[in-house]
Each structure stands twice: as C-alpha cells, then as structure tokens.
Design a protein around this motif. Structure first.
Motif, short mmCIF file in Angstrom:
data_model
loop_
_atom_site.label_atom_id
_atom_site.label_comp_id
_atom_site.label_asym_id
_atom_site.label_seq_id
_atom_site.Cartn_x
_atom_site.Cartn_y
_atom_site.Cartn_z
N UNK A 22 -20.82 22.29 -10.09
CA UNK A 22 -19.68 22.11 -10.75
C UNK A 22 -19.29 20.34 -10.68
N UNK A 23 -19.02 20.01 -9.39
CA UNK A 23 -18.39 18.75 -9.25
C UNK A 23 -19.36 17.66 -9.46
N UNK A 24 -20.74 17.56 -9.42
CA UNK A 24 -21.70 16.55 -9.58
C UNK A 24 -21.90 16.15 -10.86
N UNK A 117 -2.41 20.41 -0.91
CA UNK A 117 -3.09 21.43 -0.56
C UNK A 117 -3.22 22.55 -1.49
N UNK A 118 -4.55 22.74 -1.87
CA UNK A 118 -5.12 23.94 -2.61
C UNK A 118 -6.21 24.63 -2.16
N UNK A 119 -6.32 25.66 -2.75
CA UNK A 119 -7.34 26.57 -2.07
C UNK A 119 -7.99 27.60 -3.29
N UNK A 120 -9.08 28.08 -2.76
CA UNK A 120 -9.89 29.18 -3.54
C UNK A 120 -9.00 30.47 -3.33
N UNK A 121 -9.52 31.52 -4.22
CA UNK A 121 -10.38 31.52 -5.05
C UNK A 121 -9.84 30.86 -6.57
N UNK A 122 -10.80 30.05 -7.19
CA UNK A 122 -10.61 29.55 -8.65
C UNK A 122 -11.17 30.30 -9.81
N UNK A 123 -12.07 31.32 -9.29
CA UNK A 123 -12.55 32.06 -10.47
C UNK A 123 -11.66 32.79 -11.40
N UNK A 124 -10.48 32.62 -10.72
CA UNK A 124 -9.07 33.55 -11.71
C UNK A 124 -8.90 32.64 -12.89
N UNK A 301 -13.53 24.25 -10.13
CA UNK A 301 -12.67 24.04 -11.08
C UNK A 301 -11.05 23.94 -10.82
N UNK A 302 -10.79 24.77 -9.86
CA UNK A 302 -9.65 24.60 -9.54
C UNK A 302 -9.16 23.09 -9.08
N UNK A 303 -10.13 22.59 -8.36
CA UNK A 303 -9.80 21.03 -8.07
C UNK A 303 -9.86 20.23 -9.09
N UNK A 304 -10.81 20.28 -10.06
CA UNK A 304 -10.79 19.60 -11.19
C UNK A 304 -9.57 19.76 -11.95
N UNK A 308 -6.86 16.57 -13.04
CA UNK A 308 -6.79 16.21 -14.37
C UNK A 308 -5.42 16.23 -15.00
N UNK A 309 -4.57 17.90 -14.34
CA UNK A 309 -3.63 18.15 -15.26
C UNK A 309 -2.19 18.17 -14.15
N UNK A 310 -2.60 18.04 -12.82
CA UNK A 310 -1.39 18.15 -11.89
C UNK A 310 -1.04 19.40 -11.73
N UNK A 311 -1.56 20.33 -12.35
CA UNK A 311 -1.09 21.86 -12.15
C UNK A 311 -1.65 22.17 -10.84
N UNK A 312 -0.75 23.43 -10.68
CA UNK A 312 -0.94 23.98 -8.96
C UNK A 312 -1.57 25.47 -9.26
N UNK A 313 -2.41 25.70 -10.16
CA UNK A 313 -2.69 26.93 -10.51
C UNK A 313 -3.78 27.34 -9.38
N UNK A 314 -4.19 26.83 -8.51
CA UNK A 314 -4.96 27.11 -7.36
C UNK A 314 -4.38 26.33 -6.15
N UNK A 315 -3.28 26.61 -5.76
CA UNK A 315 -2.33 25.90 -4.85
C UNK A 315 -2.32 26.81 -3.57
#
Length: 360
Positions: A22-24, A117-124, A301-304, A308-315
């Motif tokens: 995902x990241x590279x 601080x963020x964290x998995x899972x970002x599958x959601x 994708x949660x880190x990306x 990019x958005x500053x959102x905390x969807x995977x906080x």
C-alpha cells in the motif's frame, strides 16, 4: 506534515508485506527507514525500497526524516515501541491491538502530547464496511436495534509457523480478531457503554501444524472461546463470538438488524466484499453495489487517510475504546458481571466512495 510524509517501520514480520504494497510508490508518503530484531532482514528489506535505510530501533526513533513510526511488532512490544516514539515527539501508527493491556494503551494515549496516535484495523475504511455504514446512516433499515458478529476457527497454529504470541497475553481469538469486528461495530452503531462476557479454554497446549517447528507443542495462556453482549450508547445491542475452538460458521461475519431491514456485512478483515440487504416483507436478500469507502484499499490506508485529510478514522482513541471493550469482556467473564466502560469515542467520519485511481 510536509510534502512527503516519512514513515519508519519497526517490525518486519508477516504483516509488513501488506503495508509495503500500500505505502510504497505513493507520492506523499514514503518508507524512509526500517528496523527489526533481525538486522539482516532489515538490510534486505531496505535494499529493495528506494530511499529506505536499515536502522536500529533507537536510530529510527531519532531520525528527523521519520514523521510517523509504523509499529508492526508483536502485541507484547506495542507499548514499548509506541512510548519510545512518543517520547521524542514522533507520531505512531500501530498494528492492533493498541497495546497488550488496557493500562498500557492508556499510557500511550496519555503520552501522545502533540503527536498523533493511530491504529489498525483500517480494513473498516474499505467499501465493505463503509457501504454497510452508508446504508445504516441513510435510514434504509430504520432505527438500528441489534447486531451480531461471529468469528470462529480451529486456531492459528494450523497455518502460522510461529503462533506462540496468539496464545499469550495480548493474544487469543478476541484480542487477535476482535479489533476487526468490534471496530466495525463502532463504525456502524457507535461507541459502547457496557459489556457482559463469558469465556473458556478448551485445552492448555496446541501443536504447530506447519513450518520448521511443525509438531512442536506450545502453551496456551489465554481463553480461546469468548462470547458476550455489547450495549451501544445509542441503545443497540450487539452479540459477539470469537473462537479458536470451532471449525467454521455458516453465518454472515456481521449482521445489523433495524426496524425495517437487515444488513449482511462482509468479512471485516477484508477491505471489500458483498453487502446484502433484506427488507421487511421481502423474500430474498439483495446485493448492494459499493456506495462508500476506499476502493482497492490495503493495510496502511488509515495512515494515508490521516496524512491526506487529517481525519481520525483510524485513531488511537478508537483503538483504545475497542481495547477496553475486549478487556472488559474478559474481565466480565472472570468476575461474572456486567462491566461499564470508562472510555467513549466519537463515531468516526464516513468515507465517501473513493475509487482506487483516486487515492493510489
């Protein structure tokens, strides 16, 4: 955060390959450093990623090119690595769970200061869970009343060459797979206010089935069947089952039931999958086209999304809340009581439908 967000990875085990994919190659994030207990492995990995260096953990933490430490160590080391990064003001994004214990996770959040601080899972954040979320939010099934979440399997020793940590503190079916399902339930129905759990352990040892250690016996130090109920702040009740003592299940991984319809939600360990709806009075389930979430997404994708958005969807706050749900279920099982949670979290922001071509 700058035009290119530097990521330093600590821990290059099995899951790293998925993050790497995902990241590279992204234009605004880059893997700039890697570290592992096996220094030879770190050098091998770094040599295959342009601009990436193999460092020792302490060097990686102090490197000014590292904006975020991606913590892919085993659960027992999550807190140690996260706290070391936060001590020098570096952001942390970690694999689940946030820490092996709720107390350690609280320490991480307390130490965050100005760092993220963020964290998995970002599958959601994929189209599976987010499409189901869009259906709930649209009111199509009426007021959500209940949900079920079920994950069962014989145990990870059947496929993993080194499954020991799954059977130590911080492991078990709930701590390993629970984050996918419980994080999804928070996205779908909101935070949880109390839990009630029951658990058991079928046997005290397991036999590794594959790899160079096949046939070796390992100890089991955690409960391997956990079931319970969650009372969400909005009033809905979820029933959950997590097991290393079962062969299979025929049920949908997650089902959400409302006043006028039900949703069959796909595997939350995956980013995509068919979402189905059956409305009150209808004879059959209907498959719903993806209507929300990141298309073609992978781990990271949660880190990306945050960069990019500053959102905390995977906080980290969400990961902390989910960890308290899990440890609360286990405590409730031990003490035979309902356990009120001390944490809450805002329901994460909805992800609009975003094709892979728009984020890759």
């Amino acid at each position: 955060m700058g035009s290119t967000h530097g990521i330093g990875v600590v821990g290059l085990g099995v899951i790293f390959a998925q993050y790497r994919e995902t990241l590279v190659g992204q234009s605004d994030v880059a893997l700039v450093a890697v570290a592992d207990l096996d220094e030879a492995r770190a050098h091998e990995v770094a040599a295959t990623i342009p601009g990436c260096r193999a460092l020792r953990v302490a060097e990686l933490m102090a490197d000014p090119a590292v904006d975020t430490v991606l913590n892919l160590t085993i659960p027992a080391a999550h807190a140690e690595v996260a706290l070391a990064a936060l001590a020098v003001g570096t952001n942390v994004y970690g694999e689940k769970p946030l820490a092996a214990t709720f107390e350690q996770a609280q320490q991480i959040m307390a130490a965050s200061g100005q760092a993220w601080v963020g964290g998995a899972p970002d599958t959601v954040l994929g189209t599976g869970i987010q499409t189901a979320r869009q259906i709930v939010d649209s009111g199509r099934i009426g007021r959500p009343l209940a949900a079920t979440a079920t994950w069962v399997a014989p145990g990870h020793e059947a496929w993993h060459p080194n499954p020991d940590f799954y059977y130590r503190e911080g492991g078990g079916p709930l701590m390993d797979m629970g984050p996918y399902y419980l994080t999804s339930l928070v996205h779908l129905l909101g935070p949880v206010e109390s839990v009630s759990g029951t658990s058991s352990r079928s046997r005290d040892t397991r036999i590794i089935a594959s790899g160079p250690r096949a046939g070796q016996e390992i100890p089991v130090e955690v409960d391997t069947y956990v079931t319970g109920t969650l009372r969400h702040e909005g009033g809905a009740i979820s029933t959950v089952v997590f097991s290393f003592d079962s062969v299979a299940t025929h049920a949908a991984p997650i089902e959400v039931h409302g006043q006028t319809g039900s949703i069959a939600v796909p595997d939350p360990n995956m980013f995509e999958g068919d979402v189905q709806v059956q409305m009150l009075g209808a004879a059959e389930w209907q498959t719903v086209a993806p209507s929300a979430g990141y298309g073609g997404a992978g781990r990271g994708i949660g880190l990306i999304d945050h960069v990019r958005t500053g959102a905390d969807r995977a906080s980290g706050a969400l990961a902390l809340h989910v960890l308290e749900i899990m440890t609360g279920l286990l405590r409730s099982a031990r003490e035979n009581c309902s356990f009120p949670l001390t944490t809450t979290v805002q329901r994460p922001a909805f992800v609009p439908l975003t094709p892979a071509s728009d984020w890759r």
